[in-house]
Motif scaffolding. Structure first.
Motif, PDB file in Angstrom:
ATOM      1  N   GLY A 149      34.032  46.498  41.335  1.00 17.04           N
ATOM      2  CA  GLY A 149      34.097  46.928  39.941  1.00 17.04           C
ATOM      3  C   GLY A 149      34.581  48.353  39.780  1.00 17.04           C
ATOM      4  N   ARG A 150      35.087  48.955  40.852  1.00 17.69           N
ATOM      5  CA  ARG A 150      35.600  50.323  40.829  1.00 17.69           C
ATOM      6  C   ARG A 150      36.511  50.520  42.020  1.00 17.69           C
ATOM      7  NH1 ARG A 150      32.970  53.031  44.798  1.00 17.69           N
ATOM      8  NH2 ARG A 150      31.009  52.134  45.536  1.00 17.69           N
ATOM      9  N   CYS A 355      25.923  46.195  27.136  1.00 16.56           N
ATOM     10  CA  CYS A 355      26.019  46.168  28.602  1.00 16.56           C
ATOM     11  C   CYS A 355      24.785  45.540  29.227  1.00 16.56           C
ATOM     12  CB  CYS A 355      26.232  47.584  29.141  1.00 16.56           C
ATOM     13  SG  CYS A 355      27.929  48.173  28.984  1.00 16.56           S
ATOM     14  N   ARG A 356      23.629  45.772  28.632  1.00 20.61           N
ATOM     15  CA  ARG A 356      22.425  45.113  29.131  1.00 20.61           C
ATOM     16  C   ARG A 356      22.546  43.598  29.007  1.00 20.61           C
ATOM     17  NH1 ARG A 356      19.001  49.253  26.593  1.00 20.61           N
ATOM     18  NH2 ARG A 356      18.327  50.711  28.215  1.00 20.61           N
ATOM     19  N   GLU A 357      23.136  43.144  27.926  1.00 19.97           N
ATOM     20  CA  GLU A 357      23.263  41.705  27.691  1.00 19.97           C
ATOM     21  C   GLU A 357      24.190  41.032  28.707  1.00 19.97           C
ATOM     22  OE1 GLU A 357      21.659  39.746  25.526  1.00 19.97           O
ATOM     23  OE2 GLU A 357      20.466  41.487  24.930  1.00 19.97           O
ATOM     24  N   ILE A 358      25.228  41.736  29.135  1.00 21.28           N
ATOM     25  CA  ILE A 358      26.211  41.112  30.040  1.00 21.28           C
ATOM     26  C   ILE A 358      26.000  41.518  31.493  1.00 21.28           C
ATOM     27  CG2 ILE A 358      27.933  40.975  28.193  1.00 21.28           C
ATOM     28  CD1 ILE A 358      29.381  43.350  29.507  1.00 21.28           C
ATOM     29  N   THR A 466      37.350  48.748  33.465  1.00 20.43           N
ATOM     30  CA  THR A 466      35.993  48.329  33.836  1.00 20.43           C
ATOM     31  C   THR A 466      35.308  47.711  32.622  1.00 20.43           C
ATOM     32  OG1 THR A 466      34.974  50.463  33.268  1.00 20.43           O
ATOM     33  CG2 THR A 466      35.800  50.188  35.525  1.00 20.43           C
ATOM     34  N   ARG A 467      34.244  46.963  32.879  1.00 15.91           N
ATOM     35  CA  ARG A 467      33.514  46.337  31.778  1.00 15.91           C
ATOM     36  C   ARG A 467      32.862  47.388  30.887  1.00 15.91           C
ATOM     37  NH1 ARG A 467      29.644  41.623  33.530  1.00 15.91           N
ATOM     38  NH2 ARG A 467      28.827  43.156  35.007  1.00 15.91           N
ATOM     39  N   LEU A 510      42.034  44.045  26.587  1.00 14.72           N
ATOM     40  CA  LEU A 510      40.952  43.659  27.500  1.00 14.72           C
ATOM     41  C   LEU A 510      41.467  42.914  28.728  1.00 14.72           C
ATOM     42  CD1 LEU A 510      38.305  42.432  24.876  1.00 14.72           C
ATOM     43  CD2 LEU A 510      38.626  44.728  25.799  1.00 14.72           C
ATOM     44  N   ASP A 511      42.775  42.969  28.949  1.00 20.25           N
ATOM     45  CA  ASP A 511      43.362  42.197  30.058  1.00 20.25           C
ATOM     46  C   ASP A 511      43.062  42.779  31.432  1.00 20.25           C
ATOM     47  OD1 ASP A 511      44.346  40.586  28.124  1.00 20.25           O
ATOM     48  OD2 ASP A 511      46.470  40.898  28.561  1.00 20.25           O
ATOM     49  N   ASN A 512      42.797  44.078  31.513  1.00 17.40           N
ATOM     50  CA  ASN A 512      42.634  44.724  32.822  1.00 17.40           C
ATOM     51  C   ASN A 512      41.186  44.848  33.288  1.00 17.40           C
ATOM     52  OD1 ASN A 512      45.386  45.040  32.770  1.00 17.40           O
ATOM     53  ND2 ASN A 512      45.340  47.189  32.187  1.00 17.40           N
ATOM     54  N   CYS A 513      40.255  44.345  32.508  1.00 20.16           N
ATOM     55  CA  CYS A 513      38.844  44.429  32.896  1.00 20.16           C
ATOM     56  C   CYS A 513      38.322  43.024  33.202  1.00 20.16           C
ATOM     57  CB  CYS A 513      38.004  45.083  31.800  1.00 20.16           C
ATOM     58  SG  CYS A 513      38.009  44.176  30.250  1.00 20.16           S
TER      59      CYS A 513
END
Length: 553
Positions: A149-150, A355-358, A466-467, A510-513
């Motif tokens: 993720g990084r 972010c907590r939800e996902i 990133t998300r 949102l294509d790159n995350c």
């Protein structure tokens, strides 16, 4: 036909070499580090083997007086007698014969060969080299192919390499000291827990777990294939990663240190039981592994701050410090751009909850949201949330307005570097508008000049990678837009937020995350729930109702 086949083959070869060249250009730094790491570990291995009491890949301690040998040892050179060991060795003689008892003279000759400064067991060294090469390739592939993720930075790789070399060196040579001569006492000397705890807090739990496996297999090789330090290193490192995974406060590190001390004793006892060792004889080892476990946690706590500053990482402690709204920079924002400050607070709440939800990093999203608009401070009057009555853009043309509006991203990144913010926070600042069009000024300018292109009125950044960065972008858009919504009921909020989010999807922001459709649905639901509670919590008091009636009169 043959010519076409040759052309096709040459095309495949040229494409392969081209792709290989591109890959080497991108990864040459990591490949060079892997190569030099292999050289350094090999140098340690060479020195260890050249100073070891070995003959023909067997240690002298394998032979005891009177035992029946299961192998034949032939001298590979002649050595004359000296004052320390008067026995002489002749090249080609059979020092030990398979099936015959080992004599005192044989042991003396074996010791002479092993202690010879010119002796080197190249077979053992070659075996080590093959193993270390496989371990290096495994390390490179694990941290190149697995998505964390990084992006893995060079500084993180150097961190891994330096500590691996230190642990390998200790495991290789600590056993030569009388205090660490047994497999159980060697466990005391290996500082693997300290380095894994630091790595887990600084860079994350998943890479730290993978690093723990690499360290364990390195210890296995360095300790001459002893299973006790191998299993002990693996168990303690993995459990340490789990213990520090969810710490939020520095006092949690002290608690984790106490737990590590207890678990170290437990693991060493389990290993000793498996290998049928006498637990009563390991009292000293139990005491010392408990001490090293506790000391590892305390030292990690003390070393975190200098490592955070040196490596500029976003550890949980660093992020908690940055989220303190009483720091001078945030207080300056409150004074100079109060509207932007309030907007950032609301964006932070939206992003953190989403972010907590996902299952994304809520703390990174919250801190990123706090700082995402810091580039607005210098020209705050040009941004609508800070305006009171007069609009500064009415006096300038749309092109200049766009230049001012989109410059806040670049200025924000510059300020973030001055503040030494972590890279993932800087990425959020740089990506929170992506390369989307500034629609209001574009439409206004389009009426005057239909030939204008959208690119002239777009932000100059990249879409989120990133998300967390994507969630901050969506929260920023939704919070700003929902301020203009009249009578924000739940159905109207749902419809409006869905329209805003779908627009970001349609414009490929949102294509790159790594957000999935399920994530996007959860994000929208989280936004609706929070904003509905926020707007519906505003009730009118009796005095306010009387004032409104007077205004109508």
């Amino acid at each position: 036909m043959k010519k076409k086949s040759n052309d096709k083959s040459s095309s495949i070869f040229s494409e392969t070499f081209s792709n290989l060249g591109d890959y080497l250009k991108k990864k040459y730094g990591y490949i060079l580090i892997a190569f030099f790491t292999l050289l350094l570990v090999s140098a340690i291995s060479f020195f260890k083997i050249s100073t070891a009491q070995t003959v023909a890949a067997f240690t002298v301690s394998d032979f005891e007086l009177g035992m029946i040998s299961d192998k034949t040892i032939i001298a590979d050179r002649s050595l004359p007698g000296d004052e320390i060991n008067p026995v002489s060795v002749i090249e080609g003689e059979k020092i030990v014969k398979k099936g015959f008892p080992v004599t005192e003279e044989s042991i003396e000759k074996l010791n002479k060969l092993a202690n010879s400064p010119v002796y080197m067991d190249y077979r053992a060294f070659a075996n080590n080299e093959i193993y270390l090469l496989i371990l290096t390739v495994m390390w490179y592939l694990l941290f190149s192919l697995i998505p964390f993720g990084r992006k893995i930075k060079i500084s993180e790789v150097l961190f891994q390499v330096i500590f691996f070399l230190l642990i390998y060196f200790v495991a290789a040579f600590a056993g030569k000291l009388p205090f660490f001569s047994t497999p159980y006492s060697l466990c005391i000397a290996i500082p693997s827990t300290l380095f894994v705890v630091l790595y887990s807090i600084l860079y994350g739990n998943i890479p730290a777990i993978l690093y723990s496996f690499l360290l364990s297999f390195g210890v296995l090789n360095a300790s001459s294939w002893q299973l006790v330090p191998f299993f002990y290193t693996m168990f303690t490192c993995l459990v340490s990663c789990i213990l520090v995974r969810s710490i939020q406060r520095r006092i949690d590190m002290v608690i984790a240190a106490v737990v590590m001390a207890v678990l170290n004793v437990l693991f060493l006892g389990i290993i000793a039981t498996i290998f049928n060792s006498d637990l009563l004889e390991l009292g000293r080892e139990f005491a010392f592994v408990a001490g090293t476990g506790f000391l590892s946690g305390i030292l990690a706590l003390g070393l975190l701050t200098p490592f955070e500053l040196l490596l500029n990482t976003s550890s949980v402690f660093r992020l908690m410090e940055l989220s303190d709204l009483n720091n001078p920079f945030m207080q300056n924002m409150l004074v100079q751009a109060s509207g932007t400050y309030q907007h950032s607070m609301m964006v932070a709440q939206l992003a953190e909850n989403a972010c907590r939800e996902i299952g994304a990093n809520a703390l990174v999203a919250r801190v990123g949201a706090y700082y995402h608009d810091i580039g607005k401070i210098d020209q705050s009057e040009y941004f609508v949330e800070n305006q009171k009555g007069e609009n500064s853009h009415d006096k300038i043309n749309p092109s200049l307005s766009v230049s001012i509006i989109r410059s806040h991203v670049k200025k924000g990144v510059e300020k973030a570097h001055q503040l030494h913010l972590p890279p993932n926070i800087i990425d959020i600042i740089a990506e929170h508008h992506g390369n989307s069009v500034i629609a209001y000024f574009y439409n206004e300018a389009k009426e005057k000049d239909p030939t204008l292109e959208p690119e002239d009125f777009s932000y100059m950044g990249n879409p989120p990678t990133t998300r967390e960065s994507a969630v901050v972008m969506l929260a920023d858009t939704v919070e700003a837009a929902c301020r203009t919504l009249e009578n924000p009921s739940v159905p109207r909020l749902e419809k409006f937020i869905t329209t805003l989010v779908n627009a970001k999807v349609d414009h490929k922001q949102l294509d790159n995350c790594d957000l999935t459709f399920r994530d996007i649905t959860k994000i929208k639901e989280s936004f609706v729930q929070l904003l509905a509670g926020y707007y519906h919590s505003r009730i009118e008091y009796p005095d306010q109702e009387k004032d409104k009636e007077k205004e109508k009169e």
